[in-house]
Design a protein around this motif. Structure first.
Motif, short mmCIF file in Angstrom:
data_model
loop_
_atom_site.label_atom_id
_atom_site.label_comp_id
_atom_site.label_asym_id
_atom_site.label_seq_id
_atom_site.Cartn_x
_atom_site.Cartn_y
_atom_site.Cartn_z
N VAL A 33 -46.45 15.79 0.64
CA VAL A 33 -46.19 14.79 1.75
C VAL A 33 -45.42 13.62 2.35
CG1 VAL A 33 -48.63 12.82 1.79
CG2 VAL A 33 -49.03 15.04 -0.16
N GLY A 34 -45.13 14.22 3.41
CA GLY A 34 -43.82 13.23 4.20
C GLY A 34 -42.51 13.42 3.74
N THR A 35 -42.03 12.76 4.55
CA THR A 35 -40.74 13.18 4.21
C THR A 35 -39.34 12.21 3.73
OG1 THR A 35 -39.39 11.53 6.68
CG2 THR A 35 -40.42 14.22 6.90
N ASP A 36 -40.11 12.10 2.52
CA ASP A 36 -39.42 10.96 2.18
C ASP A 36 -39.12 11.34 0.56
OD1 ASP A 36 -42.22 10.27 1.37
OD2 ASP A 36 -42.39 7.64 1.45
N GLY A 37 -39.63 12.29 -0.12
CA GLY A 37 -39.65 12.40 -1.61
C GLY A 37 -40.42 12.77 -2.13
N GLY A 38 -39.52 11.70 -3.32
CA GLY A 38 -41.37 11.56 -4.34
C GLY A 38 -40.89 12.58 -5.38
N PRO A 39 -42.16 12.69 -5.91
CA PRO A 39 -42.33 12.35 -7.38
C PRO A 39 -41.92 14.08 -7.56
CG PRO A 39 -44.15 10.94 -7.47
CD PRO A 39 -43.96 11.57 -6.29
N ARG A 40 -41.26 14.84 -8.52
CA ARG A 40 -40.94 15.91 -8.58
C ARG A 40 -42.05 16.87 -9.10
NH1 ARG A 40 -36.56 19.57 -9.29
NH2 ARG A 40 -35.43 18.19 -7.90
N CYS A 41 -42.65 17.64 -8.58
CA CYS A 41 -43.45 18.62 -8.66
C CYS A 41 -43.92 20.01 -9.52
CB CYS A 41 -44.07 19.16 -8.12
SG CYS A 41 -45.79 20.24 -7.72
#
Length: 377
Positions: free
Chosen positions: A247-255
């Motif tokens: 979701v998005g291009t700003d990274g985020g939590p590691r799945c």
């Protein structure tokens, strides 16, 4: 299975398929309308009285239809004998394997009433041990039944083929597990297995017919779609697998899958609960918790917007813990979807919580059995 066909039988078909179709048409009519005379059923279905008489005799012989006695009315002539689906003579067993701490199951009557419940703790079980827990749960539920069991319905996480093979359910450690055939061999009953979100969508559709997408949030995140009265499964049975969409291009939590910023990493119950608990109980923490929920809702809205836009859906339903989903998260999701779609095309869009609560997969599994075994919903 229900894939690729309408959930409700509604008209006559070609002669080579007529008998099985017309049986389902009679059962659907009785199931939907309740006690009717044979003449009533003939009028409703458009079939001849001779055909109805023959089909009803066959269905009575199969134990699926019963005579209830004569109708009490003031019409002239001999009172008609009423018939109905044998609602009291059959049970359905339903399993929900979607929760991350336990497997749940229930015995239901044909109208969806819960007769008995049971559950087993998952305790982190995966692979063959998780399958053994499914079998143990079924053993216990079948011991609680008092009538003929029409079939077993199972809502499983992961990618599930129409043949009931679980191709991939990472949270349970299942790869190419022939869940349907193994349960059929073990219990000698018809078994129907589908993805838990697809099953939940069946329950929602039964109560509110129309196109919809149902997003189920639990150990993972998945969606079930019904378009034109038909479940959408996709070429590889993976339609609705939105949990690992970045979701998005700003990274985020590691799945857990190894990518950063998957919807599941933002929204899945274990991850979201742990993040909220880590914030503590101060006033500042309360504000941070609300923003965490709103951010998860925004990420969900980003994923849903193109689905709503592409299919021109009017309804999106969420299923999962009310304390997490209802409130700031739901509000942010609605706002994001509206901001990212053409308002004039989606002004009537509803995004709401399911009314079925935690039983949605169980009820959908029962719908799946009714559809698969009787052709009704």
């Amino acid at each position: 299975m229900f894939a690729g066909r309408a959930l409700r039988t509604s008209g006559k078909v070609l002669p080579e398929h007529a008998r099985s179709h017309n049986r389902a048409l009679v059962l659907q009519t009785l199931y939907s309308l309740g006690p009717q005379s044979r003449a009533d059923v003939a009028r409703e279905t458009g079939l001849t009285r001779v055909t109805i008489s023959d089909l009803v005799a066959e269905l009575i012989g199969d134990g699926l239809v019963v005579e209830l006695g004569q109708r009490e009315d003031a019409r002239p002539g001999k009172p008609a004998t009423l018939i109905d689906v044998d609602r009291a003579g059959h049970h359905v067993v339903a399993l929900d394997l979607s929760e991350h701490t336990r497997f749940r199951g229930a015995v239901l009557d044909l109208d969806g009433g819960v007769i008995a419940r049971a559950e087993v703790a998952l305790d982190g079980a995966t692979g063959e041990r998780a399958f053994e827990l499914v079998a143990e749960l079924l053993d216990g539920l079948l011991a609680l039944t008092t009538e003929h069991v029409l079939g077993i319905g199972v809502g499983s996480p992961g990618i599930v083929e129409p043949t009931g093979i679980v191709r991939a359910a990472p949270n349970l450690g299942w790869v190419d597990l022939p869940l349907q055939s193994r349960l059929q061999s073990a219990f000698h009953l018809p078994v129907h297995v589908a993805n838990d979100a697809d099953v939940a969508a069946l329950a929602e559709h039964a109560g509110a017919p129309g196109d919809l997408v149902l997003v189920k949030v639990g150990h993972g995140v998945g969606a079930g779609l019904i378009v034109g009265g038909r479940p959408v499964r996709g070429a590889g049975s993976a339609a609705g697998e939105i949990g690992h969409v970045v979701v998005g291009t700003d990274g985020g939590p590691r799945c857990a899958c190894g990518k950063d910023g998957c919807l599941e990493a933002w929204l899945a119950v274990p991850r979201l609960t742990a993040e909220l608990e880590s914030l503590g109980g101060t006033d500042a923490a309360a504000s941070a918790r609300e923003e965490t929920l709103r951010e998860a809702g925004r990420r969900l809205g980003i994923v849903l917007a193109p689905v709503v836009g592409a299919l021109n859906l009017s309804e999106v339903v969420l299923s999962g813990p009310t304390e997490l989903l209802d409130g700031p998260l739901l509000e942010a999701a609605v706002e994001t979807v509206r901001n990212r779609t053409m308002a004039e095309h989606h002004r009537d869009l509803r995004l709401r919580m399911t009314a079925h609560g935690q039983d949605i997969v169980l009820r959908g599994a029962a719908v799946m059995v009714l559809s698969g075994q009787l052709g009704v919903s």
